[in-house]
Design a protein around this motif. Sequence first.
Motif, PDB file in Angstrom:
ATOM      1  N   VAL A   3      -2.912  -9.500   1.318  1.00 35.10           N
ATOM      2  CA  VAL A   3      -3.145  -8.064   1.278  1.00 35.10           C
ATOM      3  C   VAL A   3      -3.092  -7.629  -0.182  1.00 35.10           C
ATOM      4  CG1 VAL A   3      -2.407  -5.799   2.104  1.00 35.10           C
ATOM      5  CG2 VAL A   3      -1.951  -7.829   3.484  1.00 35.10           C
ATOM      6  N   ARG A   4      -4.066  -6.841  -0.598  1.00 34.29           N
ATOM      7  CA  ARG A   4      -4.046  -6.278  -1.950  1.00 34.29           C
ATOM      8  C   ARG A   4      -3.298  -4.955  -1.894  1.00 34.29           C
ATOM      9  NH1 ARG A   4      -9.518  -5.182  -4.068  1.00 34.29           N
ATOM     10  NH2 ARG A   4      -8.683  -5.472  -6.181  1.00 34.29           N
ATOM     11  N   PRO A 347       1.650   3.800  -3.235  1.00 34.47           N
ATOM     12  CA  PRO A 347       2.519   2.736  -3.762  1.00 34.47           C
ATOM     13  C   PRO A 347       3.867   2.668  -3.055  1.00 34.47           C
ATOM     14  CG  PRO A 347       1.411   3.854  -5.564  1.00 34.47           C
ATOM     15  CD  PRO A 347       1.114   4.646  -4.330  1.00 34.47           C
ATOM     16  N   HIS A 348       4.404   3.815  -2.662  1.00 31.75           N
ATOM     17  CA  HIS A 348       5.673   3.823  -1.918  1.00 31.75           C
ATOM     18  C   HIS A 348       5.502   3.097  -0.581  1.00 31.75           C
ATOM     19  CE1 HIS A 348       9.625   5.470  -0.691  1.00 31.75           C
ATOM     20  NE2 HIS A 348       9.081   5.494   0.519  1.00 31.75           N
ATOM     21  N   PHE A 349       4.422   3.419   0.136  1.00 32.33           N
ATOM     22  CA  PHE A 349       4.165   2.741   1.405  1.00 32.33           C
ATOM     23  C   PHE A 349       3.964   1.246   1.200  1.00 32.33           C
ATOM     24  CE2 PHE A 349       2.164   6.983   2.775  1.00 32.33           C
ATOM     25  CZ  PHE A 349       3.303   7.373   3.446  1.00 32.33           C
ATOM     26  N   ALA A 350       3.252   0.884   0.167  1.00 31.56           N
ATOM     27  CA  ALA A 350       2.969  -0.522  -0.081  1.00 31.56           C
ATOM     28  C   ALA A 350       4.259  -1.306  -0.306  1.00 31.56           C
ATOM     29  CB  ALA A 350       2.046  -0.666  -1.291  1.00 31.56           C
ATOM     30  N   LEU A 359      11.678  -9.049   5.180  1.00 30.98           N
ATOM     31  CA  LEU A 359      12.876  -9.146   6.019  1.00 30.98           C
ATOM     32  C   LEU A 359      12.557  -9.638   7.426  1.00 30.98           C
ATOM     33  CD1 LEU A 359      14.578  -5.774   5.013  1.00 30.98           C
ATOM     34  CD2 LEU A 359      15.443  -8.059   4.475  1.00 30.98           C
ATOM     35  N   GLY A 360      11.278  -9.716   7.767  1.00 29.75           N
ATOM     36  CA  GLY A 360      10.898 -10.145   9.114  1.00 29.75           C
ATOM     37  C   GLY A 360      11.063  -9.068  10.153  1.00 29.75           C
ATOM     38  N   LEU A 361      10.953  -7.794   9.763  1.00 24.18           N
ATOM     39  CA  LEU A 361      11.205  -6.693  10.686  1.00 24.18           C
ATOM     40  C   LEU A 361      10.061  -6.428  11.658  1.00 24.18           C
ATOM     41  CD1 LEU A 361      12.910  -3.990   8.430  1.00 24.18           C
ATOM     42  CD2 LEU A 361      13.982  -5.748   9.850  1.00 24.18           C
ATOM     43  N   PHE A 362       8.872  -6.948  11.371  1.00 27.22           N
ATOM     44  CA  PHE A 362       7.723  -6.644  12.221  1.00 27.22           C
ATOM     45  C   PHE A 362       7.599  -7.676  13.343  1.00 27.22           C
ATOM     46  CE2 PHE A 362       6.120  -5.033   7.955  1.00 27.22           C
ATOM     47  CZ  PHE A 362       6.536  -3.731   8.201  1.00 27.22           C
ATOM     48  N   PRO A 363       7.718  -7.244  14.610  1.00 26.69           N
ATOM     49  CA  PRO A 363       7.603  -8.194  15.719  1.00 26.69           C
ATOM     50  C   PRO A 363       6.267  -8.923  15.733  1.00 26.69           C
ATOM     51  CG  PRO A 363       8.494  -6.102  16.477  1.00 26.69           C
ATOM     52  CD  PRO A 363       8.037  -5.881  15.074  1.00 26.69           C
ATOM     53  N   ASP A 364       5.210  -8.273  15.244  1.00 26.28           N
ATOM     54  CA  ASP A 364       3.874  -8.871  15.162  1.00 26.28           C
ATOM     55  C   ASP A 364       3.373  -8.694  13.725  1.00 26.28           C
ATOM     56  OD1 ASP A 364       1.208  -9.588  15.277  1.00 26.28           O
ATOM     57  OD2 ASP A 364       0.798  -8.521  17.144  1.00 26.28           O
ATOM     58  N   PRO A 365       3.635  -9.678  12.862  1.00 25.30           N
ATOM     59  CA  PRO A 365       3.236  -9.528  11.458  1.00 25.30           C
ATOM     60  C   PRO A 365       1.739  -9.310  11.273  1.00 25.30           C
ATOM     61  CG  PRO A 365       4.785 -11.338  11.700  1.00 25.30           C
ATOM     62  CD  PRO A 365       4.389 -10.923  13.079  1.00 25.30           C
ATOM     63  N   LYS A 366       0.930  -9.885  12.151  1.00 20.90           N
ATOM     64  CA  LYS A 366      -0.518  -9.708  12.041  1.00 20.90           C
ATOM     65  C   LYS A 366      -0.906  -8.259  12.306  1.00 20.90           C
ATOM     66  CE  LYS A 366      -4.777 -11.009  11.486  1.00 20.90           C
ATOM     67  NZ  LYS A 366      -5.270 -11.304  10.112  1.00 20.90           N
ATOM     68  N   LEU A 367      -0.293  -7.653  13.324  1.00 15.85           N
ATOM     69  CA  LEU A 367      -0.557  -6.238  13.606  1.00 15.85           C
ATOM     70  C   LEU A 367      -0.146  -5.377  12.424  1.00 15.85           C
ATOM     71  CD1 LEU A 367      -1.289  -3.897  15.562  1.00 15.85           C
ATOM     72  CD2 LEU A 367       1.114  -3.935  16.303  1.00 15.85           C
ATOM     73  N   ALA A 368       1.015  -5.653  11.859  1.00 17.12           N
ATOM     74  CA  ALA A 368       1.474  -4.882  10.708  1.00 17.12           C
ATOM     75  C   ALA A 368       0.508  -5.025   9.543  1.00 17.12           C
ATOM     76  CB  ALA A 368       2.876  -5.337  10.306  1.00 17.12           C
ATOM     77  N   LYS A 373      -3.657  -2.621   6.145  1.00 14.17           N
ATOM     78  CA  LYS A 373      -5.002  -2.655   5.572  1.00 14.17           C
ATOM     79  C   LYS A 373      -5.801  -1.413   5.969  1.00 14.17           C
ATOM     80  CE  LYS A 373      -5.544  -7.648   4.920  1.00 14.17           C
ATOM     81  NZ  LYS A 373      -6.231  -8.895   5.366  1.00 14.17           N
ATOM     82  N   THR A 374      -5.580  -0.924   7.179  1.00 11.74           N
ATOM     83  CA  THR A 374      -6.249   0.309   7.601  1.00 11.74           C
ATOM     84  C   THR A 374      -5.825   1.474   6.710  1.00 11.74           C
ATOM     85  OG1 THR A 374      -6.430  -0.401   9.907  1.00 11.74           O
ATOM     86  CG2 THR A 374      -6.501   1.969   9.488  1.00 11.74           C
ATOM     87  N   LEU A 375      -4.531   1.586   6.454  1.00  9.52           N
ATOM     88  CA  LEU A 375      -4.053   2.659   5.580  1.00  9.52           C
ATOM     89  C   LEU A 375      -4.620   2.503   4.177  1.00  9.52           C
ATOM     90  CD1 LEU A 375      -2.117   5.132   5.374  1.00  9.52           C
ATOM     91  CD2 LEU A 375      -0.412   3.535   4.483  1.00  9.52           C
ATOM     92  N   LEU A 376      -4.606   1.289   3.662  1.00  5.87           N
ATOM     93  CA  LEU A 376      -5.143   1.041   2.324  1.00  5.87           C
ATOM     94  C   LEU A 376      -6.611   1.437   2.242  1.00  5.87           C
ATOM     95  CD1 LEU A 376      -3.423  -2.401   1.739  1.00  5.87           C
ATOM     96  CD2 LEU A 376      -3.058  -0.364   0.324  1.00  5.87           C
ATOM     97  N   ALA A 377      -7.369   1.127   3.291  1.00  8.61           N
ATOM     98  CA  ALA A 377      -8.790   1.474   3.301  1.00  8.61           C
ATOM     99  C   ALA A 377      -8.999   2.981   3.263  1.00  8.61           C
ATOM    100  CB  ALA A 377      -9.468   0.867   4.531  1.00  8.61           C
ATOM    101  N   LEU A 378      -8.122   3.722   3.955  1.00  9.13           N
ATOM    102  CA  LEU A 378      -8.230   5.180   3.960  1.00  9.13           C
ATOM    103  C   LEU A 378      -8.013   5.754   2.550  1.00  9.13           C
ATOM    104  CD1 LEU A 378      -6.325   6.087   7.242  1.00  9.13           C
ATOM    105  CD2 LEU A 378      -8.771   6.280   6.829  1.00  9.13           C
TER     106      LEU A 378
END
Length: 383
Positions: A3-4, A347-350, A359-368, A373-378
């Motif tokens: 992810v960029r 940048p804060h969100f990134a 930290l491994g907080l996302f149950p589905d890292p691919k979904l996260a 990437k959707t937010l970045l594209a916006l």
Amino acid sequence: MTVRLPDATGALRTYEPRTEPLALTTGAPFTSRTVFSAAHVVAAPFADTTPDSPAAVDWDATLAFRRHLWSHGLGVAEAMDTAQRGMGLDWAGAAELIRRSAAEAKAVGGRIACGVGTDQIVSGTLAEVRAAYEEQLALVEASGAQAILMASRALAATANGPEDYLDVYGHLLRQASEPVVLHWLGPMFDPALEGYWGSSDLDTATDTFLEVIAAHPDKVDGIKVSLLDAQREIDLRRRLPDGVRCYTGDDFNYPELIAGDEKGFSHALLGIFDPLGPLAAEAVRVLDTGNTAGFRELLDPTVELSRHLFQAPTRFYKTGVVFLAWLAGHQSHFTMVGGLQSARSLPHFARAYELADGLGLFPDPKLAEERMKTLLALYGVTQ
């Protein structure tokens, strides 16, 4: 998978997300600490609202998130500032939230405590402040939830000194049917609370706070302190009457405060335990076995994320909390009541994404990753 991500200078860098989440499961109830997570509300994304209109809440998603917290053994601190109380959620919305969440807690056997404030009014006489508190206290007690007496903007604006705080809080504690939690929220969370307890000098304010408790120790279950000052909290908890608990609200220093020292420890009522729920629960269960080092090993690495989310202006930490709930799949969108999703920068969100993913907080890292990437594209960032 890369992810960029933009940094604070606007430059893009490449980040490689982890592929597996941290393995966490539900477990036995806690035995050594009482732990509440202050929980966020999920906005109704298709409601035709404006930032200053009454909140439109997705009740199904909001209650589902509370069931998630309860499933890991955490208590829910409801209708607190994490739920955007006074920052998008008005008293009518908070009252409905309390009624629904308390009923859900009863149905699933979850522990719940609810915020009691004065946000029906902006300002008023001391009698009007007392009446506003009384109305909310009655609703919370009728719901079957424990009451948390929150700091009041109206009282801060009206009180002429410590004696007014002693009068109002003494009146409320005398009529409370069960022991309550007293909440001291610092001005970094709400600038309107500057000088609470009748003085901007924290030592003087602390003396008044303790005077309230000393006069009614049988009506105070505990205190929740949110001043982001670990030593001040330690000093304060050592001065509490026997049987009155300290619930840390210090989102900068919570591991050391919960772990405690030879003279005592803090329980917890924390906004950061909204995104950290399962990990925090696992850490407390390790602490229950007497393994303080193991507890710190799990929880210490989360502090960098927490300090990032709660960086000044601290009151906008709710934006990061909801952002991470979206990335984690707890809600289908990144929209907040009051339009507060705009309160932090890309940048804060990134950085929040990077720290939470690490930290491994996302149950589905691919979904996260896909949602990031959707937010970045916006924002115009191409991958």
